[in-house]
Motif scaffolding. Structure first.
Motif, PDB file in Angstrom:
ATOM      1  N   GLY A 285       0.800  -1.224   0.000  1.00  0.00           N
ATOM      2  CA  GLY A 285       0.000   0.000   0.000  1.00  0.00           C
ATOM      3  C   GLY A 285       0.829   1.268   0.000  1.00  0.00           C
ATOM      4  N   ILE A 286       1.986   1.251   0.659  1.00  0.00           N
ATOM      5  CA  ILE A 286       2.822   2.460   0.725  1.00  0.00           C
ATOM      6  C   ILE A 286       3.315   2.860  -0.669  1.00  0.00           C
ATOM      7  N   VAL A 287       3.488   1.861  -1.549  1.00  0.00           N
ATOM      8  CA  VAL A 287       3.918   2.164  -2.922  1.00  0.00           C
ATOM      9  C   VAL A 287       2.829   2.945  -3.641  1.00  0.00           C
ATOM     10  N   TRP A 288       1.572   2.492  -3.511  1.00  0.00           N
ATOM     11  CA  TRP A 288       0.466   3.215  -4.144  1.00  0.00           C
ATOM     12  C   TRP A 288       0.330   4.608  -3.561  1.00  0.00           C
ATOM     13  N   PHE A 289       0.520   4.726  -2.234  1.00  0.00           N
ATOM     14  CA  PHE A 289       0.400   6.032  -1.586  1.00  0.00           C
ATOM     15  C   PHE A 289       1.440   7.008  -2.139  1.00  0.00           C
ATOM     16  N   VAL A 290       2.691   6.565  -2.223  1.00  0.00           N
ATOM     17  CA  VAL A 290       3.764   7.434  -2.721  1.00  0.00           C
ATOM     18  C   VAL A 290       3.529   7.791  -4.184  1.00  0.00           C
ATOM     19  N   LEU A 291       3.077   6.821  -4.980  1.00  0.00           N
ATOM     20  CA  LEU A 291       2.805   7.103  -6.395  1.00  0.00           C
ATOM     21  C   LEU A 291       1.688   8.131  -6.556  1.00  0.00           C
ATOM     22  N   LYS A 292       0.643   8.014  -5.748  1.00  0.00           N
ATOM     23  CA  LYS A 292      -0.472   8.967  -5.841  1.00  0.00           C
ATOM     24  C   LYS A 292      -0.038  10.362  -5.398  1.00  0.00           C
ATOM     25  N   VAL A 293       0.707  10.442  -4.296  1.00  0.00           N
ATOM     26  CA  VAL A 293       1.197  11.740  -3.830  1.00  0.00           C
ATOM     27  C   VAL A 293       2.087  12.371  -4.901  1.00  0.00           C
ATOM     28  N   SER A 294       2.933  11.562  -5.522  1.00  0.00           N
ATOM     29  CA  SER A 294       3.817  12.075  -6.578  1.00  0.00           C
ATOM     30  C   SER A 294       3.011  12.546  -7.786  1.00  0.00           C
ATOM     31  N   ALA A 295       1.933  11.818  -8.115  1.00  0.00           N
ATOM     32  CA  ALA A 295       1.086  12.217  -9.248  1.00  0.00           C
ATOM     33  C   ALA A 295       0.394  13.547  -8.966  1.00  0.00           C
ATOM     34  N   VAL A 296      -0.094  13.733  -7.732  1.00  0.00           N
ATOM     35  CA  VAL A 296      -0.729  15.005  -7.370  1.00  0.00           C
ATOM     36  C   VAL A 296       0.299  16.128  -7.429  1.00  0.00           C
ATOM     37  N   PHE A 297       1.526  15.856  -6.957  1.00  0.00           N
ATOM     38  CA  PHE A 297       2.565  16.889  -7.032  1.00  0.00           C
ATOM     39  C   PHE A 297       2.909  17.215  -8.485  1.00  0.00           C
ATOM     40  N   PHE A 298       2.880  16.214  -9.355  1.00  0.00           N
ATOM     41  CA  PHE A 298       3.115  16.471 -10.784  1.00  0.00           C
ATOM     42  C   PHE A 298       2.074  17.446 -11.328  1.00  0.00           C
ATOM     43  N   MET A 299       0.820  17.286 -10.888  1.00  0.00           N
ATOM     44  CA  MET A 299      -0.217  18.224 -11.314  1.00  0.00           C
ATOM     45  C   MET A 299       0.066  19.620 -10.759  1.00  0.00           C
ATOM     46  N   PHE A 300       0.542  19.687  -9.503  1.00  0.00           N
ATOM     47  CA  PHE A 300       0.940  20.973  -8.930  1.00  0.00           C
ATOM     48  C   PHE A 300       1.991  21.641  -9.810  1.00  0.00           C
ATOM     49  N   SER A 301       2.995  20.860 -10.253  1.00  0.00           N
ATOM     50  CA  SER A 301       4.090  21.409 -11.056  1.00  0.00           C
ATOM     51  C   SER A 301       3.612  21.851 -12.431  1.00  0.00           C
ATOM     52  N   MET A 302       2.722  21.080 -13.028  1.00  0.00           N
ATOM     53  CA  MET A 302       2.255  21.409 -14.374  1.00  0.00           C
ATOM     54  C   MET A 302       1.389  22.667 -14.383  1.00  0.00           C
ATOM     55  N   VAL A 303       0.647  22.888 -13.298  1.00  0.00           N
ATOM     56  CA  VAL A 303      -0.161  24.118 -13.226  1.00  0.00           C
ATOM     57  C   VAL A 303       0.736  25.336 -13.335  1.00  0.00           C
ATOM     58  N   LYS A 304       1.913  25.271 -12.703  1.00  0.00           N
ATOM     59  CA  LYS A 304       2.856  26.388 -12.771  1.00  0.00           C
ATOM     60  C   LYS A 304       3.277  26.672 -14.204  1.00  0.00           C
ATOM     61  N   ALA A 305       3.262  25.634 -15.031  1.00  0.00           N
ATOM     62  CA  ALA A 305       3.774  25.768 -16.394  1.00  0.00           C
ATOM     63  C   ALA A 305       2.791  26.454 -17.336  1.00  0.00           C
ATOM     64  N   PHE A 306       1.496  26.289 -17.122  1.00  0.00           N
ATOM     65  CA  PHE A 306       0.562  26.791 -18.144  1.00  0.00           C
ATOM     66  C   PHE A 306      -0.527  27.720 -17.624  1.00  0.00           C
ATOM     67  N   VAL A 307      -0.501  28.103 -16.339  1.00  0.00           N
ATOM     68  CA  VAL A 307      -1.502  29.051 -15.832  1.00  0.00           C
ATOM     69  C   VAL A 307      -0.792  30.334 -15.423  1.00  0.00           C
ATOM     70  N   PRO A 308      -1.158  31.477 -15.994  1.00  0.00           N
ATOM     71  CA  PRO A 308      -0.502  32.738 -15.622  1.00  0.00           C
ATOM     72  C   PRO A 308      -0.881  33.168 -14.211  1.00  0.00           C
ATOM     73  N   ARG A 309      -0.009  33.944 -13.606  1.00  0.00           N
ATOM     74  CA  ARG A 309      -0.230  34.392 -12.231  1.00  0.00           C
ATOM     75  C   ARG A 309      -1.450  35.304 -12.146  1.00  0.00           C
ATOM     76  N   TYR A 310      -2.245  35.105 -11.092  1.00  0.00           N
ATOM     77  CA  TYR A 310      -3.422  35.929 -10.843  1.00  0.00           C
ATOM     78  C   TYR A 310      -3.016  37.278 -10.248  1.00  0.00           C
ATOM     79  N   ARG A 311      -3.875  38.275 -10.416  1.00  0.00           N
ATOM     80  CA  ARG A 311      -3.745  39.495  -9.624  1.00  0.00           C
ATOM     81  C   ARG A 311      -4.314  39.216  -8.236  1.00  0.00           C
ATOM     82  N   TYR A 312      -3.945  40.051  -7.280  1.00  0.00           N
ATOM     83  CA  TYR A 312      -4.380  39.762  -5.910  1.00  0.00           C
ATOM     84  C   TYR A 312      -5.894  39.889  -5.757  1.00  0.00           C
TER      85      TYR A 312
END
Length: 347
Positions: A285-312
């Motif tokens: 189970g720990i393998v699936w947990f780490v893979l899922k956490v890594s996949a969510v972090f990958f989505m975090f990283s990709m958002v930085k790549a294609f979404v422009p910064r918001y105004r406050y």
């Protein structure tokens, strides 16, 4: 004297040290992955010199930060200035005391685990405010105030999202939340246990709101207004260098991983396999947990790549005028559906 408590204490200390070492090594490679993903999007190489394929880059950076001389502004409050990054990093790491990485694999399996994580993550803003105020500079202080407003705004939405999950589970225990996802929509129609049973499907709008709010909560792009270099130089950390700066960055990345782990536990089945069939469910189970956490972090990283910064003002409008009404409405809808159908947990 009675020392019967000693073995239990030593066991807790061992588990704590093991988790901290594993978490810090994981943070080192998450930072490496973040830089490589960002480089790949920009069609460049990224870290590739220190060690094979640049795998030791994060450790080289750590050594550089540790051996550098810390510079403290002459007008700063020295005690608070040095205490702020320590508190920020300590609170970020403390949240992992109740995170279950596998069934019965948690340092403290408490019945109010989700409240503990929510409370600890909310306290992190104090480290930011202390650092910004103690710097005795206008830009860090302005950034610290921005951070406080931003984190409070999106914690409200995160709280309502968590309520919808807790209504379905009937428990505040993080392990119970994962175990409750063994059955769901998929099993109701006769399929074996699968990713269709996880809460991302029936609570899909809340899943999206939680993910976006997690970006704002952890100051990740496009919501990195706290550290917007075009407006605030480098945010509340502008006067920091050396080890104190490293502690702030460590706390930020640990907080990001914590939100990725919470996303995994609340909506993606935690350590459960995507298909409960022979072969796939043999994987620990720990393998699936780490893979899922890594996949969510990958989505975090990709958002930085294609979404422009918001105004406050856009950031605040999204939190208070969009996410808050939607999450409140969804709490009402989920409670109504559970009341009519009788589904959900015993709570």
């Amino acid at each position: 004297m009675d020392f019967s408590w000693l073995p239990d204490l030593l066991w807790v200390v061992f588990k704590t040290l093991l988790l901290l070492v594993a978490l810090l090594i994981y943070v080192a490679y998450i930072i490496y992955a973040d830089r490589k993903i960002w480089a790949a999007v920009q069609m460049r190489r990224g870290p590739n010199v220190v060690g094979p394929w640049g795998l030791l880059q994060s450790f080289a950076d750590m050594i550089k930060f540790v051996v550098k001389e810390p510079l403290i502004p002459s007008g700063a409050n020295k005690g608070v200035f040095l205490l702020a990054p320590f508190i920020f990093a300590l609170l970020s790491l403390s949240a992992w005391a109740v995170i279950p990485v596998n069934e019965n694999w948690a340092i403290a399996n408490i019945n109010v685990g989700i409240l503990y994580v929510f409370a600890i993550s909310s306290l992190g803003v104090y480290g930011v405010i202390m650092g910004g105020w103690a710097s005795n500079s206008k830009y860090p202080f302005l950034s610290a105030l921005r951070s406080a407003a931003q984190m409070v705004s999106y914690e409200v939405s995160i709280g309502f999202v968590i309520i919808t999950v807790l209504l379905c589970v009937g428990s505040l225990n993080l392990q119970d939340i994962v175990i409750s996802q063994k059955t769901g929509i998929g099993t109701a129609v006769g399929l074996p246990g699968s990713f269709l049973d996880w809460y991302w499907l029936p609570l899909f709008p809340m899943f999206i709101i939680f993910f976006i709010s997690a970006l704002a909560e952890t100051n990740r792009p496009p919501f990195d207004l706290v550290e917007a270099e075009s407006e605030l130089v480098a945010g509340f950390m502008v006067e920091y260098s050396s080890s104190p700066y490293m502690l702030f960055m460590l706390g930020e990345y640990v907080a990001i991983i914590t939100m990725s782990a919470l996303t995994t536990i609340l909506f993606l089945g935690g350590w459960l396999p995507p298909l409960d069939v022979v072969g796939i469910n043999w994987v620990p189970g720990i393998v699936w947990f780490v893979l899922k956490v890594s996949a969510v972090f990958f989505m975090f990283s990709m958002v930085k790549a294609f979404v422009p910064r918001y105004r406050y003002d856009q950031l605040m409008r999204l939190g208070w005028k969009v996410f808050l009404p939607i999450s409140l409405f969804m709490v009402f809808v989920v409670a109504l559906v559970l009341q009519i159908t009788g589904w959900g947990g015993p709570g």
